[in-house]
Motif scaffolding. Structure first.
Motif, PDB file in Angstrom:
ATOM      1  N   GLU A 195     -56.025  34.004 -45.804  1.00 12.03           N
ATOM      2  CA  GLU A 195     -55.067  34.614 -46.829  1.00 12.03           C
ATOM      3  C   GLU A 195     -53.489  34.485 -46.612  1.00 12.03           C
ATOM      4  O   GLU A 195     -53.267  34.810 -45.579  1.00 12.03           O
ATOM      5  N   LEU A 196     -52.835  34.322 -47.557  1.00 15.56           N
ATOM      6  CA  LEU A 196     -51.338  34.110 -47.391  1.00 15.56           C
ATOM      7  C   LEU A 196     -50.883  35.331 -48.412  1.00 15.56           C
ATOM      8  O   LEU A 196     -50.819  35.479 -49.574  1.00 15.56           O
ATOM      9  N   GLU A 197     -50.240  36.376 -47.948  1.00 15.88           N
ATOM     10  CA  GLU A 197     -49.815  37.570 -48.468  1.00 15.88           C
ATOM     11  C   GLU A 197     -50.682  38.141 -49.519  1.00 15.88           C
ATOM     12  O   GLU A 197     -50.470  38.488 -50.601  1.00 15.88           O
ATOM     13  N   GLY A 198     -51.948  38.522 -48.966  1.00 14.48           N
ATOM     14  CA  GLY A 198     -53.038  38.819 -49.754  1.00 14.48           C
ATOM     15  C   GLY A 198     -53.733  38.112 -50.730  1.00 14.48           C
ATOM     16  O   GLY A 198     -54.697  38.568 -51.337  1.00 14.48           O
ATOM     17  N   LYS A 199     -53.291  36.727 -51.026  1.00 15.60           N
ATOM     18  CA  LYS A 199     -53.826  35.911 -51.884  1.00 15.60           C
ATOM     19  C   LYS A 199     -54.702  34.963 -51.227  1.00 15.60           C
ATOM     20  O   LYS A 199     -54.417  34.239 -50.146  1.00 15.60           O
ATOM     21  N   LYS A 200     -55.822  34.540 -51.354  1.00 19.66           N
ATOM     22  CA  LYS A 200     -57.028  33.689 -50.663  1.00 19.66           C
ATOM     23  C   LYS A 200     -56.251  32.195 -50.888  1.00 19.66           C
ATOM     24  O   LYS A 200     -55.749  31.788 -51.743  1.00 19.66           O
ATOM     25  N   LEU A 201     -56.343  31.487 -49.629  1.00 23.14           N
ATOM     26  CA  LEU A 201     -56.117  30.190 -49.743  1.00 23.14           C
ATOM     27  C   LEU A 201     -57.254  29.135 -49.724  1.00 23.14           C
ATOM     28  O   LEU A 201     -58.091  29.235 -49.299  1.00 23.14           O
ATOM     29  N   PRO A 202     -57.040  28.015 -50.569  1.00 23.46           N
ATOM     30  CA  PRO A 202     -58.001  27.140 -50.656  1.00 23.46           C
ATOM     31  C   PRO A 202     -58.459  26.567 -49.307  1.00 23.46           C
ATOM     32  O   PRO A 202     -59.580  26.100 -49.071  1.00 23.46           O
ATOM     33  N   LEU A 203     -57.458  26.276 -48.411  1.00 21.99           N
ATOM     34  CA  LEU A 203     -57.748  25.767 -47.178  1.00 21.99           C
ATOM     35  C   LEU A 203     -57.113  26.371 -46.083  1.00 21.99           C
ATOM     36  O   LEU A 203     -55.800  26.820 -46.067  1.00 21.99           O
ATOM     37  N   PRO A 204     -57.638  27.339 -45.392  1.00 26.01           N
ATOM     38  CA  PRO A 204     -57.297  28.292 -44.392  1.00 26.01           C
ATOM     39  C   PRO A 204     -56.368  27.438 -43.107  1.00 26.01           C
ATOM     40  O   PRO A 204     -56.651  26.086 -42.960  1.00 26.01           O
ATOM     41  N   VAL A 205     -55.570  28.242 -42.829  1.00 27.33           N
ATOM     42  CA  VAL A 205     -54.831  27.861 -41.584  1.00 27.33           C
ATOM     43  C   VAL A 205     -55.585  28.228 -40.408  1.00 27.33           C
ATOM     44  O   VAL A 205     -56.229  29.138 -40.010  1.00 27.33           O
ATOM     45  N   THR A 206     -55.959  27.228 -39.535  1.00 28.67           N
ATOM     46  CA  THR A 206     -56.699  27.321 -38.207  1.00 28.67           C
ATOM     47  C   THR A 206     -55.976  26.910 -36.989  1.00 28.67           C
ATOM     48  O   THR A 206     -55.141  25.806 -37.051  1.00 28.67           O
ATOM     49  N   LYS A 207     -56.145  27.669 -36.047  1.00 22.93           N
ATOM     50  CA  LYS A 207     -55.451  27.100 -34.715  1.00 22.93           C
ATOM     51  C   LYS A 207     -56.541  27.710 -33.631  1.00 22.93           C
ATOM     52  O   LYS A 207     -57.196  28.623 -33.676  1.00 22.93           O
ATOM     53  N   THR A 208     -56.621  26.946 -32.589  1.00 21.55           N
ATOM     54  CA  THR A 208     -57.637  26.926 -31.634  1.00 21.55           C
ATOM     55  C   THR A 208     -56.535  27.069 -30.051  1.00 21.55           C
ATOM     56  O   THR A 208     -55.883  26.267 -30.039  1.00 21.55           O
ATOM     57  N   PHE A 209     -56.961  28.221 -29.411  1.00 20.85           N
ATOM     58  CA  PHE A 209     -55.907  28.382 -28.413  1.00 20.85           C
ATOM     59  C   PHE A 209     -56.994  28.646 -26.990  1.00 20.85           C
ATOM     60  O   PHE A 209     -57.951  28.900 -27.040  1.00 20.85           O
ATOM     61  N   LEU A 210     -56.184  27.973 -25.686  1.00 21.90           N
ATOM     62  CA  LEU A 210     -56.865  28.300 -24.495  1.00 21.90           C
ATOM     63  C   LEU A 210     -56.127  29.449 -23.879  1.00 21.90           C
ATOM     64  O   LEU A 210     -54.816  29.471 -23.836  1.00 21.90           O
ATOM     65  N   MET A 211     -56.730  30.639 -23.440  1.00 23.94           N
ATOM     66  CA  MET A 211     -56.025  31.736 -23.139  1.00 23.94           C
ATOM     67  C   MET A 211     -55.993  31.615 -21.612  1.00 23.94           C
ATOM     68  O   MET A 211     -56.924  31.163 -20.817  1.00 23.94           O
TER      69      MET A 211
END
Length: 152
Positions: free
Chosen positions: A109-125
């Motif tokens: 979601e971008l400021e409450g609106k659904k995104l057609p392609l989500p932003v994804t991130k993968t992290f190593l903690m």
């Protein structure tokens, strides 16, 4: 003659045991410097904010990730150096944490609106000197825990 060799052997064995303790301590410190902690499953990341700041010639990017349980907020703030204008994007979504210190963020979601392609991130903690870091697996960028920045 056998007694002399036996005494020398015992003395050298005790010396090696003392050196083993020193070597083990050095290896532990090196692992901590590299962030190769064996187990971070007991570290609580609820209500933790991570920060990444990038300085470019024409603008500054400040990125934040706020984790609350399994929900996450990803904020991008852009500061234009010429005009002084500031703009931002606020994404919201969820985060999944695996047993191997891997965090996956999916902001749909971008400021409450659904995104057609989500932003994804993968992290190593990782953790170094009691400060949490997130290392982006794709870009190798290091996000630092905000409370560590506020200490200075």
């Amino acid at each position: 003659m056998k007694k002399i060799f036996a005494v020398l052997f015992l003395i050298s064995a005790l010396g090696f045991k003392a050196q083993y303790g020193t070597i083990n301590a050095i290896l532990d410190r090196l692992e901590e410097k590299k962030g190769l902690n064996k187990n971070l499953s007991n570290v609580v990341i609820d209500d933790v904010k991570f920060v990444l700041i990038k300085d470019f010639d024409d603008h500054i990017e400040r990125n934040f990730i706020i984790i609350k349980g399994n929900l996450a907020t990803y904020v991008e703030v852009f500061d234009d150096k010429k005009t002084g204008d500031t703009s931002s994007n606020v994404f919201s979504g969820d985060v999944v944490r695996s047993k191997n210190q891997i965090l996956s963020l999916r902001a749909d979601e971008l400021e409450g609106k659904k995104l057609p392609l989500p932003v994804t991130k993968t992290f190593l903690m990782t953790q170094q000197k009691k400060i949490l870091y997130l290392i982006d697996i794709n870009t190798k960028e290091r996000w630092i825990e905000e409370r560590a920045l506020n200490k200075k």
